[in-house]
Scaffold this motif. Sequence first.
Motif, PDB file in Angstrom:
ATOM      1  N   THR A 134       0.836  -1.197   0.000  1.00  0.00           N
ATOM      2  CA  THR A 134       0.000   0.000   0.000  1.00  0.00           C
ATOM      3  C   THR A 134       0.872   1.248   0.000  1.00  0.00           C
ATOM      4  N   THR A 135       0.327   2.334  -0.570  1.00  0.00           N
ATOM      5  CA  THR A 135       1.064   3.601  -0.586  1.00  0.00           C
ATOM      6  C   THR A 135       0.759   4.436   0.647  1.00  0.00           C
ATOM      7  N   ASN A 136      -0.398   4.214   1.254  1.00  0.00           N
ATOM      8  CA  ASN A 136      -0.782   4.948   2.457  1.00  0.00           C
ATOM      9  C   ASN A 136      -0.980   3.975   3.614  1.00  0.00           C
ATOM     10  N   SER A 137      -1.742   4.385   4.598  1.00  0.00           N
ATOM     11  CA  SER A 137      -1.880   3.591   5.813  1.00  0.00           C
ATOM     12  C   SER A 137      -2.738   2.358   5.583  1.00  0.00           C
ATOM     13  N   ILE A 138      -2.612   1.416   6.505  1.00  0.00           N
ATOM     14  CA  ILE A 138      -3.461   0.231   6.521  1.00  0.00           C
ATOM     15  C   ILE A 138      -3.995   0.052   7.939  1.00  0.00           C
ATOM     16  N   SER A 139      -5.280  -0.282   8.044  1.00  0.00           N
ATOM     17  CA  SER A 139      -5.913  -0.496   9.338  1.00  0.00           C
ATOM     18  C   SER A 139      -6.563  -1.875   9.331  1.00  0.00           C
ATOM     19  N   VAL A 140      -6.221  -2.686  10.329  1.00  0.00           N
ATOM     20  CA  VAL A 140      -6.718  -4.057  10.421  1.00  0.00           C
ATOM     21  C   VAL A 140      -7.307  -4.261  11.815  1.00  0.00           C
ATOM     22  N   ASP A 141      -8.575  -4.692  11.880  1.00  0.00           N
ATOM     23  CA  ASP A 141      -9.230  -4.787  13.177  1.00  0.00           C
ATOM     24  C   ASP A 141     -10.226  -5.942  13.206  1.00  0.00           C
ATOM     25  N   THR A 142     -10.155  -6.737  14.253  1.00  0.00           N
ATOM     26  CA  THR A 142     -11.171  -7.751  14.510  1.00  0.00           C
ATOM     27  C   THR A 142     -11.486  -7.760  15.996  1.00  0.00           C
ATOM     28  N   ASN A 143     -12.754  -7.922  16.317  1.00  0.00           N
ATOM     29  CA  ASN A 143     -13.145  -7.961  17.718  1.00  0.00           C
ATOM     30  C   ASN A 143     -12.833  -9.311  18.352  1.00  0.00           C
ATOM     31  N   ASP A 144     -12.955 -10.386  17.553  1.00  0.00           N
ATOM     32  CA  ASP A 144     -12.733 -11.732  18.076  1.00  0.00           C
ATOM     33  C   ASP A 144     -12.125 -12.584  16.970  1.00  0.00           C
TER      34      ASP A 144
END
Length: 238
Positions: A134-144
């Motif tokens: 990626t050229t910009n940010s990456i956001s990765v999220d899981t609750n469980d």
Amino acid sequence: MKNNNKKFILIPVLSSLVILLSACSIIVSNHDDSKPEIKTTISNQGFNKLAVSVAISDISVKYGDKYKVEYAGPKNLKPTANRKNGALTIKQSAPGIHHINGDPTITITVPKQLLKDVTLSTNDGDIEIENIATTNSISVDTNDGDIDITNLKAPHGKIDTNDGDINISKLISKNGFKVNTDDGDIKVSDSTFTGYKLDTSDGDIKVKDSSSSSTFIENKNSSNVLTASTQDGDIKIK
């Protein structure tokens, strides 16, 4: 009179509870034949931005020959995919009670081209990223769920799970990453971080040949710092 008052108070409380539960996803892990399993392609459009927000699904983003979004799982939980101005948005809502057999899965294939912003979020499921840049940010999220990342190139980003392990291998970054799990281990190997701010409330920290029981800080003012924390788990950097 007192008993009647209690009844009138109880009715709105129960009504509120019903409304609250109807807005939530409740999973029962046995097969329901009235909701058949499907395997289908929901999009094959090209994109340069990716935003995934789903309720009950594993997410996999990987390199491949062509753009493709595939779904496997109950028909009534099939997500939607919309593309606008080069941005692909995948959504899945799942209020109520759902009978499932196994984990629904969304697999996103991307040709070897740079993506811009990437956001991946699932309330209940694992997330896997492999051979993506990626050229910009990456956001990765899981609750469980667990998060597994292999061969990712991104300038900076955020990785978070409330309940699960985080495994990262071959992460190339420039401006640092923030990584957190409330209950799980964090393992990072073969990555380009030049500084560390690591913390665990109940676990051990090992950075190559160094060990600590709760906190480890090294080159915290460098431009590419890994900030990682876990409430209950170990942190290992190789």
